[in-house]
Design a protein around this motif. Sequence first.
Motif, PDB file in Angstrom:
ATOM      1  N   GLY A  38      43.123  26.334  50.956  1.00 18.53           N
ATOM      2  CA  GLY A  38      43.959  26.219  52.134  1.00 18.53           C
ATOM      3  C   GLY A  38      45.421  26.347  51.738  1.00 18.53           C
ATOM      4  O   GLY A  38      45.759  26.531  50.583  1.00 18.53           O
ATOM      5  N   GLY A  39      46.283  26.210  52.711  1.00 18.07           N
ATOM      6  CA  GLY A  39      47.703  26.318  52.414  1.00 18.07           C
ATOM      7  C   GLY A  39      48.107  27.749  52.147  1.00 18.07           C
ATOM      8  O   GLY A  39      47.354  28.679  52.381  1.00 18.07           O
ATOM      9  N   GLY A  40      49.277  27.919  51.608  1.00 18.44           N
ATOM     10  CA  GLY A  40      49.753  29.269  51.433  1.00 18.44           C
ATOM     11  C   GLY A  40      50.379  29.573  50.096  1.00 18.44           C
ATOM     12  O   GLY A  40      50.932  30.647  49.913  1.00 18.44           O
ATOM     13  N   TRP A  41      50.334  28.631  49.146  1.00 16.92           N
ATOM     14  CA  TRP A  41      50.905  28.908  47.828  1.00 16.92           C
ATOM     15  C   TRP A  41      49.967  29.824  47.076  1.00 16.92           C
ATOM     16  O   TRP A  41      48.854  29.452  46.738  1.00 16.92           O
ATOM     17  N   ARG A  42      50.409  31.065  46.868  1.00 10.83           N
ATOM     18  CA  ARG A  42      49.548  32.090  46.269  1.00 10.83           C
ATOM     19  C   ARG A  42      49.862  32.292  44.803  1.00 10.83           C
ATOM     20  O   ARG A  42      51.017  32.282  44.400  1.00 10.83           O
ATOM     21  N   VAL A  43      48.802  32.472  44.024  1.00 10.20           N
ATOM     22  CA  VAL A  43      48.944  32.835  42.615  1.00 10.20           C
ATOM     23  C   VAL A  43      48.730  34.334  42.529  1.00 10.20           C
ATOM     24  O   VAL A  43      47.697  34.856  42.952  1.00 10.20           O
ATOM     25  N   CYS A  44      49.726  35.020  42.002  1.00 13.13           N
ATOM     26  CA  CYS A  44      49.708  36.469  41.905  1.00 13.13           C
ATOM     27  C   CYS A  44      49.605  36.882  40.439  1.00 13.13           C
ATOM     28  O   CYS A  44      50.393  36.427  39.605  1.00 13.13           O
ATOM     29  N   LEU A  45      48.636  37.720  40.133  1.00  9.87           N
ATOM     30  CA  LEU A  45      48.492  38.281  38.797  1.00  9.87           C
ATOM     31  C   LEU A  45      49.222  39.623  38.782  1.00  9.87           C
ATOM     32  O   LEU A  45      49.055  40.432  39.693  1.00  9.87           O
ATOM     33  N   ILE A  46      50.029  39.837  37.752  1.00  6.32           N
ATOM     34  CA  ILE A  46      50.900  41.017  37.679  1.00  6.32           C
ATOM     35  C   ILE A  46      50.472  41.908  36.518  1.00  6.32           C
ATOM     36  O   ILE A  46      50.208  41.424  35.418  1.00  6.32           O
ATOM     37  N   ASN A  47      50.427  43.200  36.771  1.00  5.60           N
ATOM     38  CA  ASN A  47      50.033  44.169  35.754  1.00  5.60           C
ATOM     39  C   ASN A  47      51.017  44.149  34.584  1.00  5.60           C
ATOM     40  O   ASN A  47      52.208  43.886  34.753  1.00  5.60           O
ATOM     41  N   ASP A  48      50.488  44.415  33.400  1.00  7.29           N
ATOM     42  CA  ASP A  48      51.339  44.548  32.218  1.00  7.29           C
ATOM     43  C   ASP A  48      50.773  45.661  31.331  1.00  7.29           C
ATOM     44  O   ASP A  48      49.713  46.205  31.611  1.00  7.29           O
ATOM     45  N   ASP A  49      51.510  46.005  30.299  1.00  6.93           N
ATOM     46  CA  ASP A  49      51.082  47.060  29.376  1.00  6.93           C
ATOM     47  C   ASP A  49      50.403  46.505  28.132  1.00  6.93           C
ATOM     48  O   ASP A  49      50.169  47.239  27.181  1.00  6.93           O
ATOM     49  N   VAL A  50      50.091  45.218  28.140  1.00  6.26           N
ATOM     50  CA  VAL A  50      49.551  44.562  26.959  1.00  6.26           C
ATOM     51  C   VAL A  50      48.049  44.295  27.082  1.00  6.26           C
ATOM     52  O   VAL A  50      47.274  44.638  26.193  1.00  6.26           O
ATOM     53  N   ASN A  51      47.646  43.672  28.173  1.00  8.79           N
ATOM     54  CA  ASN A  51      46.254  43.256  28.341  1.00  8.79           C
ATOM     55  C   ASN A  51      45.378  44.400  28.845  1.00  8.79           C
ATOM     56  O   ASN A  51      45.758  45.122  29.763  1.00  8.79           O
ATOM     57  N   THR A  52      44.215  44.513  28.223  1.00  9.30           N
ATOM     58  CA  THR A  52      43.270  45.545  28.646  1.00  9.30           C
ATOM     59  C   THR A  52      42.533  45.103  29.901  1.00  9.30           C
ATOM     60  O   THR A  52      42.516  43.921  30.257  1.00  9.30           O
ATOM     61  N   PHE A  53      41.904  46.064  30.539  1.00  9.41           N
ATOM     62  CA  PHE A  53      41.089  45.830  31.714  1.00  9.41           C
ATOM     63  C   PHE A  53      40.026  44.781  31.399  1.00  9.41           C
ATOM     64  O   PHE A  53      39.793  43.845  32.162  1.00  9.41           O
ATOM     65  N   ALA A  54      39.387  44.916  30.242  1.00  4.67           N
ATOM     66  CA  ALA A  54      38.314  43.998  29.835  1.00  4.67           C
ATOM     67  C   ALA A  54      38.839  42.579  29.645  1.00  4.67           C
ATOM     68  O   ALA A  54      38.162  41.612  30.024  1.00  4.67           O
ATOM     69  N   VAL A  55      40.019  42.441  29.080  1.00  8.14           N
ATOM     70  CA  VAL A  55      40.605  41.116  28.882  1.00  8.14           C
ATOM     71  C   VAL A  55      40.892  40.455  30.224  1.00  8.14           C
ATOM     72  O   VAL A  55      40.600  39.272  30.434  1.00  8.14           O
ATOM     73  N   VAL A  56      41.461  41.204  31.155  1.00  7.93           N
ATOM     74  CA  VAL A  56      41.746  40.658  32.487  1.00  7.93           C
ATOM     75  C   VAL A  56      40.450  40.203  33.154  1.00  7.93           C
ATOM     76  O   VAL A  56      40.372  39.092  33.690  1.00  7.93           O
ATOM     77  N   ARG A  57      39.430  41.017  33.090  1.00 10.10           N
ATOM     78  CA  ARG A  57      38.136  40.634  33.690  1.00 10.10           C
ATOM     79  C   ARG A  57      37.588  39.374  33.049  1.00 10.10           C
ATOM     80  O   ARG A  57      37.162  38.443  33.745  1.00 10.10           O
ATOM     81  N   PHE A  58      37.602  39.308  31.728  1.00 11.08           N
ATOM     82  CA  PHE A  58      37.083  38.142  31.018  1.00 11.08           C
ATOM     83  C   PHE A  58      37.843  36.873  31.409  1.00 11.08           C
ATOM     84  O   PHE A  58      37.238  35.835  31.700  1.00 11.08           O
ATOM     85  N   LEU A  59      39.173  36.958  31.428  1.00 11.44           N
ATOM     86  CA  LEU A  59      39.973  35.785  31.747  1.00 11.44           C
ATOM     87  C   LEU A  59      39.831  35.364  33.205  1.00 11.44           C
ATOM     88  O   LEU A  59      39.874  34.168  33.510  1.00 11.44           O
ATOM     89  N   MET A  60      39.646  36.299  34.111  1.00 12.86           N
ATOM     90  CA  MET A  60      39.414  35.932  35.508  1.00 12.86           C
ATOM     91  C   MET A  60      38.099  35.161  35.648  1.00 12.86           C
ATOM     92  O   MET A  60      38.016  34.185  36.396  1.00 12.86           O
ATOM     93  N   MET A  61      37.096  35.555  34.895  1.00 13.39           N
ATOM     94  CA  MET A  61      35.820  34.836  34.941  1.00 13.39           C
ATOM     95  C   MET A  61      35.951  33.470  34.278  1.00 13.39           C
ATOM     96  O   MET A  61      35.512  32.456  34.823  1.00 13.39           O
ATOM     97  N   ARG A  62      36.567  33.434  33.125  1.00 14.41           N
ATOM     98  CA  ARG A  62      36.643  32.187  32.349  1.00 14.41           C
ATOM     99  C   ARG A  62      37.620  31.175  32.943  1.00 14.41           C
ATOM    100  O   ARG A  62      37.330  29.990  33.017  1.00 14.41           O
ATOM    101  N   LEU A  63      38.790  31.635  33.361  1.00 19.36           N
ATOM    102  CA  LEU A  63      39.837  30.711  33.808  1.00 19.36           C
ATOM    103  C   LEU A  63      39.838  30.451  35.307  1.00 19.36           C
ATOM    104  O   LEU A  63      40.276  29.390  35.744  1.00 19.36           O
TER     105      LEU A  63
END
Length: 82
Positions: free
Chosen positions: A5-30
């Motif tokens: 609820g509420g409206g405080w949003r967490v935004c993930l921002i693209n970078d040139d460091v993390n791979t697609f696989a790392v982002v997917r893994f961390l979204m699942m884990r964290l």
Amino acid sequence: MHTTGGGWRVCLINDDVNTFAVVRFLMMRLCGHDAAGSLSVANAVHTSGSADIATYEAQQQAEELVAVLQRHGLRAAVRRPS
């Protein structure tokens, strides 16, 4: 997307460091995303440059998740309610 609820949003921002696989893994884990959800987030961040991944009623909750993401090397920010 994780929502309490509420409206405080967490935004993930693209970078040139993390791979697609790392982002997917961390979204699942964290963030507790399943495989399909993590794929959706990674695609959105890659194509749009950013994606909202969670919404919280309390600003502090959003800031805590951002801190966790940043400690794991991801770029993230809290966005105010609209």
